[in-house]
Scaffold this active site. Structure first.
Site, PDB file in Angstrom:
ATOM      1  N   LYS A   1      -8.159  -1.869   1.296  1.00 22.04           N
ATOM      2  CA  LYS A   1      -6.750  -1.814   1.715  1.00 22.04           C
ATOM      3  C   LYS A   1      -6.579  -1.571   3.216  1.00 22.04           C
ATOM      4  O   LYS A   1      -5.601  -2.038   3.805  1.00 22.04           O
ATOM      5  CB  LYS A   1      -6.002  -0.738   0.916  1.00 22.04           C
ATOM      6  CG  LYS A   1      -5.800  -1.094  -0.553  1.00 22.04           C
ATOM      7  CD  LYS A   1      -4.975  -0.032  -1.263  1.00 22.04           C
ATOM      8  CE  LYS A   1      -4.765  -0.381  -2.727  1.00 22.04           C
ATOM      9  NZ  LYS A   1      -3.871   0.604  -3.396  1.00 22.04           N
TER      10      LYS A   1
ATOM     11  N   ASN B   1      -1.735  20.092  -0.390  1.00 19.38           N
ATOM     12  CA  ASN B   1      -3.130  19.672  -0.364  1.00 19.38           C
ATOM     13  C   ASN B   1      -4.017  20.918  -0.332  1.00 19.38           C
ATOM     14  O   ASN B   1      -3.570  22.005   0.033  1.00 19.38           O
ATOM     15  CB  ASN B   1      -3.391  18.804   0.877  1.00 19.38           C
ATOM     16  CG  ASN B   1      -4.700  18.046   0.771  1.00 19.38           C
ATOM     17  OD1 ASN B   1      -4.906  17.285  -0.172  1.00 19.38           O
ATOM     18  ND2 ASN B   1      -5.587  18.241   1.728  1.00 19.38           N
TER      19      ASN B   1
ATOM     20  N   TYR C   1      -4.157   6.651 -14.992  1.00 14.46           N
ATOM     21  CA  TYR C   1      -3.748   6.383 -16.379  1.00 14.46           C
ATOM     22  C   TYR C   1      -4.989   6.132 -17.220  1.00 14.46           C
ATOM     23  O   TYR C   1      -6.076   5.881 -16.695  1.00 14.46           O
ATOM     24  CB  TYR C   1      -2.802   5.174 -16.450  1.00 14.46           C
ATOM     25  CG  TYR C   1      -3.457   3.874 -16.070  1.00 14.46           C
ATOM     26  CD1 TYR C   1      -4.103   3.095 -17.026  1.00 14.46           C
ATOM     27  CD2 TYR C   1      -3.464   3.431 -14.752  1.00 14.46           C
ATOM     28  CE1 TYR C   1      -4.735   1.921 -16.671  1.00 14.46           C
ATOM     29  CE2 TYR C   1      -4.088   2.262 -14.384  1.00 14.46           C
ATOM     30  CZ  TYR C   1      -4.724   1.511 -15.353  1.00 14.46           C
ATOM     31  OH  TYR C   1      -5.366   0.351 -14.997  1.00 14.46           O
TER      32      TYR C   1
END
Length: 273
Positions: A69, A154, A219
Site C-alpha cells: 500500500k 496506543n 474478522y
C-alpha cells in the site's frame, strides 16, 4: 469472453486468501458490468513491474493489499484527500498515463458502522485503538463524521502523538496510552493487530458499557479475542467483514461509476466463513 472485457485485479503477497475476486465477481454480476477481476501475486520486490505489466495488458484498475500500500501511494500520479491522509493507497485507477490513488478503507469502516450496524458516529465518543497503518487509514473518514471526540490510543504515547500531529487542525482528536484509558465510549474500534495473535489490547474494561459498539477491523469464522472481551463487559460487538465488503464497493464505484448493493454479498461471505 469478448476481448473488450475490462480487467481488474488485487495485488498482494500473499494473495491466495483474498476474498476480493469473489466480492467483485458478485458485484459485476449484480450490476451487469463486463469485467473480470483476478488475484495477482507480486514478488516482494516486484510491485512496480507487476502493475506496469498489468497496465500494458489493458488493466483498468487494481486493489492493493499487504505489503504494497505504501508503494502504491508513491506510484500514484494523483491522490485523493483520503489517500493523502491515510498515507497509503488500496485502490489504483488507470487512465492513460494517469494513475489515481485512493484509499477506501475508512469509507468502508464508516459505511459498515453507520449504514449496516445503524450506529451514528456524529456527536458520539469514539475510541480508536492502535496508531499503525490501519488506524491512519481510517482517521480522516471517522473525523468527517463529526464525533464529539475521538481518542487515539496506543501502547506508546509517542506513536499516537505522531499520528495525531498529521491531523493537528482537529480539536476533537485526543491522544492516550492504553494504560491511561479510564472513560467509557460509545464506539470502540480495534485497529491493532492483536486479534491476529488471539490477544486483546491491554485496555480497561471500563471503556465498554451496555451502550457501546465494539468493532474489530479483523474478522473470522469466530468472534475475535477483542470481541469476546468486549461482549463479556456488556458491549455490542461487530467484526470487520462488513468493512471489507463496503471498501470493495467503494473501489468498484470508483472504477465503474455504479454502486453495487452490499447486503446480499455480505450475507453470502458470512455464510462461507
Amino acid at each position: 469472453m469478448s476481448t473488450m472485457t475490462d480487467r481488474y485485479a488485487v495485488i498482494g503477497n500473499p494473495i491466495a486468501h483474498s476474498k476480493s475476486p469473489d466480492i467483485h465477481a458478485r458485484f459485476a454480476a449484480q450490476t451487469q458490468q463486463d469485467m473480470r477481476y483476478e488475484p495477482l501475486l507480486a514478488p516482494l520486490d516486484g510491485f512496480l513491474a507487476t502493475v506496469q505489466d498489468f497496465v500494458r495488458n489493458g488493466g483498468k484498475g487494481v486493489n492493493v493489499t499487504v505489503p504494497f500500500k505504501l508503494e502504491a501511494y508513491a506510484l500514484a500520479t494523483t491522490l485523493t484527500e483520503r489517500a493523502r491522509a491515510a498515507g497509503a493507497v488500496n485502490t489504483l485507477k488507470f487512465d492513460g498515463a494517469d494513475m489515481l490513488g485512493d484509499n477506501t478503507d475508512g469509507f468502508g469502516l464508516v459505511s459498515d458502522i453507520v449504514r449496516n450496524a445503524k450506529v451514528e458516529i456524529a456527536n458520539k465518543s469514539v475510541l480508536l485503538l492502535g496508531a499503525g497503518g490501519a488506524a491512519r487509514g481510517v482517521l480522516l473518514p471517522l473525523l468527517h463524521e463529526q464525533p464529539a471526540r475521538l481518542v487515539l490510543a496506543n501502547r506508546t504515547h509517542s506513536k499516537a502523538l505522531d499520528l495525531a500531529h498529521r491531523f493537528a487542525a482537529q480539536p476533537r482528536l485526543k491522544v492516550s496510552t492504553f494504560a491511561d484509558l479510564d472513560d467509557s465510549f460509545d464506539i470502540v474500534i480495534n485497529a491493532t493487530a492483536a486479534s491476529l495473535a488471539s490477544e486483546v489490547p491491554p485496555i480497561s474494561p471500563r471503556v465498554f458499557t451496555a451502550h457501546t459498539l465494539a468493532y474489530d477491523m479483523m474478522y473470522g469464522a469466530q468472534p475475535t479475542a477483542f470481541m469476546r472481551f468486549a461482549a463479556q463487559h456488556g458491549a455490542t460487538v461487530r467484526d470487520g467483514l462488513g468493512m471489507l465488503v463496503e471498501q470493495a464497493a467503494e473501489s468498484f464505484y470508483l472504477w465503474r461509476g455504479v454502486r453495487p448493493e452490499t447486503a446480499a454479498v455480505f450475507a453470502e461471505l458470512r455464510a462461507q466463513l
